[in-house]
Design a protein around this motif. Structure first.
Motif, short mmCIF file in Angstrom:
data_model
loop_
_atom_site.label_atom_id
_atom_site.label_comp_id
_atom_site.label_asym_id
_atom_site.label_seq_id
_atom_site.Cartn_x
_atom_site.Cartn_y
_atom_site.Cartn_z
N LYS A 141 0.81 -1.22 0.00
CA LYS A 141 0.00 0.00 0.00
C LYS A 141 0.85 1.27 0.00
O LYS A 141 0.34 2.37 -0.14
CB LYS A 141 -0.93 0.00 1.22
CG LYS A 141 -2.03 -1.03 1.14
CD LYS A 141 -2.99 -0.88 2.33
CE LYS A 141 -3.91 -2.09 2.40
NZ LYS A 141 -4.74 -2.09 3.60
N ASP A 149 -5.99 -0.55 -2.79
CA ASP A 149 -6.25 -1.46 -1.69
C ASP A 149 -5.61 -2.81 -1.98
O ASP A 149 -5.26 -3.12 -3.12
CB ASP A 149 -7.77 -1.62 -1.49
CG ASP A 149 -8.13 -2.22 -0.13
OD1 ASP A 149 -9.27 -2.66 0.05
OD2 ASP A 149 -7.24 -2.25 0.76
N GLN A 157 -16.18 -6.16 -2.08
CA GLN A 157 -15.35 -4.96 -1.91
C GLN A 157 -15.87 -3.82 -2.76
O GLN A 157 -16.02 -3.97 -3.97
CB GLN A 157 -13.91 -5.26 -2.36
CG GLN A 157 -13.13 -6.04 -1.34
CD GLN A 157 -12.91 -5.25 -0.07
OE1 GLN A 157 -12.60 -4.06 -0.11
NE2 GLN A 157 -13.07 -5.90 1.05
#
Lengths: 332, 332, 332, 332
Positions: A54, A61, D63
């Protein structure tokens, strides 16, 4: 593992990332979608530090799809692990672990040990090295405390479990049947490695501020360093709800039973903080599917040198043990 | 200390309790009120385990009136403690502690050390023994890492701080200027005793699930075991608010400054979890009255072996250091 | 109530405070001790805003000794309150409240109502006004939804409970047997006053960030405004432990049963967030002493317009109801 | 939106899911990977109840890749929203909102209003309808309180903000410049819809147990129902760290400024709970990037009918306002 990349990332950056991941031994599949680019990684993804990925400015993500604790995960051993402590088989038979917060004297230990044994306890607990929050309160009797505990266990025919707080004390635990790693040491990785190597069954308590995932990763340490005889223990977590000493996260029991093959027990005493709350919490834990309970018991709670407020007296524990048996029958 | 006794408690019980408290060296004053009986205790009440008193069925509540951490309490030293680390004087001058999460190579350390020194850092940090949650990720370079750190500090003219995770490694820290006890080890009392005896300045990080009081009691351990050179560090706590890696409890700064004479710094990096959140959290900490900041800095965050996502690069840290100076001027 | 005053407070300040407290109708007893001066207040102390007293610079702390919720407190009614909803007697008989998150159609409601009735449910639930966090998701069928619910209840011979979210909708609830105040409205005091006046039994859900004390004070609103038919409901709280939708605070059950005479039930569905976690949480709640459960049930969870993930299907609920009965027998 | 499907899911189930999603107007891309099948959804995914999709037994996870609050999201309005309240421009100029917890009398309001105006406040606050946790404490002066507030604001040349707790009271707020929705009503969706329709600027306070996402979704309600003049306010959250009334989540400020175009202010008073903590929290908020502060100020805190403990007196607020100005200069 899925890496979600921002929409307009330059191709050069994508190529560089893909190559570096492949160099780490992963297989990378790239999917170009409308709102993002997805990199699907296969292979030993548990080695990858997701947080590190990240760092890249264009990474939106990172999602794990396989377990970061492959040895502890339920999929590693669908049958479920049974941890033998003396004659007790935690994970096969429901087990009661009972005893005082601290071993204080031979008389105290003898009285408690014989009584809890009669009440059906499978393992005797007793603290010799107490992790006391304040430096001014009773710290435990150390090596002498361990002797008192082991003698009482021997006489009552019960294996014993006690907490180790310092790697250098492990040598004193040769004749202890099960070693406990306390909540405050759940992420004392140096201690975990030594306890794993020591080879005895381990009772690993969940930290008050630890997630289920962190508990399982600490268990993973033990398994990875060669010790698969691990019992997990939920004992209450830190939340804003302060009506008890800690908030018993009873939902941790079914969540853990799904996630791992390791047995899961509950310590209702440290959550309750008061003896009159211990029984309802204990019964709730049993009903939720716990493999066992660890309960603080004292023959004279008012005189206890530590944590007397939450200890059940001998009659109280006998009564609890009986109710637990009835509950177990009803749950089958 | 105030012990609140239930209204209709038999006189015999009250007498027995009073006598046992007096036997522990306390002076007891009894006050009979309408709804309760109050026992006011004077003397060394910090030795008393308040929780233990609550074991008694007729005790409604126990209230401390004096500090359970008498050595760390502000009243012990109104002036405020200054902890000297090399030439840095934490608690007197605002101090920046900076460096990478882990020491990785001589080039990396040299580049970072010289840059942060130019930016005004007073202490160089760098991890050699990393407490990694997962057993599969980079654990640090150990003794070699410490060497890299100390060499880089020497060249850049900066004292160094590094985390010790295992009491048996302390001997390797002879030439380290300040020893860090990490958040996960805040209540590793065995480690605290050794670190106190080791004699070097200590950077004590608050546990993610620890209260201010527990942090101060851990500090009390250090002071009690002879080491008064303790710097406290807030680094984010565990809450339901998950938008960052941890919730920075900036209110801990004024609360601690009131409660203790020890200096208080803040680590905004572990709370932020992402480099673009570090600066606002850092500035907030300075504005709240912190005595310093500890910031993770890397010359090439994308290649960092650990925690790269939250590291500032060299230019980013230089910019932060400048903004901090301006803020400090405005705050005087 | 105990007011702890700092040691060297000028006598004039003390006199002024004492007089103002006496003017509020309290009886004040002053106790001069070594480390502090104590003011013991007797009388209607629940009217006093303890936080307000702390405004005074010399007030160290304020401790309540009597209840801030005198009508809801257990001491007000040792016997325990029984709330009648149709033929159900919550607080006397263990009660199952079951039904879908939202009333969607006559067929859906009929299928669910008849099934849960056969499984032993005592009350049918169903939402018509859904408090949806996002404005874009299904908000419920409103007045039509209530009609569907009431018709299904009538046919199945079950009383019904449904949530009211807006004071102006109350008139639609004339034929609803029990009115629910949702977790997000636990401190919507305007709504509480109206719901109290409306006169029907109330199901009061604990807010996700609310303490037990705040729940009881909201109950106190209802009692004070004339409605004593209140059932409290624990449904999971907000904590850092995110493995489920919310953390079920099973300890709230024994804590509440001690603190109040009002019945206490548990909603395991909103804590679980997933159907496979509902049963263990439900059984834990029963074992902890809950007076009932409220469970989300749907005949076709995959097609549910809201919260389908946590709904039990009809067979699942029947199985749970049976296990609950066995558990209750074992617990007597 | 990404739907992660378990590895060995029957093709028929996948087809059925894909078709139903396409029927909801989404575009579905299927990706078959080693450990899972991924469904990538494009279109108006904010309409989809992600939790509902998880009901399906073969769905591993869901997600979101785009925002569930499209109107409030920063991407909807990169420039940033400016909310005009009288002459104040929140989001353009840093604004101080100040005043007492409750309007108590004309003299009190006049003294406070003129003083805070001189100190640079841009908006006068004052409560008339207090959401008091206990039914026994001061509830505010209602309509009379609003009159006192508006009169004081008029005389001092300041626009006013006050909290509405009941939809039926909105008609009384005709001449109030800004309407506040309190923390306890953040998810009172009925109230949000009415407040949106009412058309005045809204001050939306974050609930004590609410996530940033929930705060933004409540803001989304307001925007969706036609009112874009929304100012968000962080005021402390519920955590285990109880050294102050609430834990100020200063990290919410940069997180929100990234996520939304709406202005973000901070109320340090309700987090502090004590006047001597207000200033450090306030300065921290400013340093973190807040667009403004709302501070409780009283001319005689010791006599305040509510929340006196946390109010700054007039001199205290003047001092704070000055320090804030210096800080803002240093931050540019």
């Amino acid at each position: 593992m899925l890496v979600i990349i921002a929409k307009d990332t330059p191709a050069a950056d994508l190529v560089r990332l893909t190559v570096s991941l492949e160099n780490r031994g992963l297989r990378v599949t790239t999917v170009t979608a409308e709102d993002a680019t997805l990199l699907y990684l296969a292979g030993e993804t548990w080695r990858i530090d997701g947080e590190g990925l990240k760092a890249l400015p264009y990474v939106v993500d990172v999602q794990r799809l396989t377990s970061p604790y492959p040895l502890a995960a339920r999929s590693a051993k669908e049958a479920g692990t049974v941890v033998h402590v003396g004659k007790a088989a935690i994970g096969r038979d429901f087990c009661l672990l009972a005893g005082p917060c601290a071993a204080e004297s031979a008389e105290q230990m003898a009285a408690i040990a014989s009584s809890v044994a009669r009440s059906g306890a499978a393992v005797l607990r007793g603290g010799a090295f107490k992790p006391r929050t304040s430096p001014y309160t009773f710290q435990g009797l150390g090596a002498e405390g361990l002797s008192l505990l082991m003698e009482a266990g021997r006489k009552a025919g019960l294996p014993v479990v006690s907490e180790v707080t310092d790697v250098r004390d492990l040598s004193l635990f040769e004749d202890v049947d099960m070693v406990q790693v306390g909540a405050r040491n759940m992420q004392n990785f140096a201690l975990l490695r030594e306890v794993a190597a020591f080879g005895k069954p381990v009772l690993l308590k969940r930290g008050m501020g630890a997630t289920i995932e962190e508990l399982l990763q600490s268990a993973e340490y033990l398994l990875r360093y060669g010790n698969g005889n691990v019992v997990l223990c939920e004992r209450g977590i830190r939340t804003f709800a302060g009506q008890m000493r800690a908030t018993l996260d009873v939902g941790a029991v079914p969540a853990l039973k799904q996630a791992t093959h390791l047995p899961v027990i509950v310590d209702p005493s440290h959550a309750a903080g008061r003896s009159d709350y211990v029984t309802p919490l204990a019964l709730a834990a049993v009903a939720a599917g716990a493999d066992g309970l660890m309960v603080e018991v004292h023959n004279d709670p008012a005189s206890a040198l530590s944590d007397g407020a939450q200890a059940l007296d001998l009659a109280g524990f006998a009564a609890l043990a009986e109710r637990v048996q009835k509950l177990l029958s009803a749950l089958r």
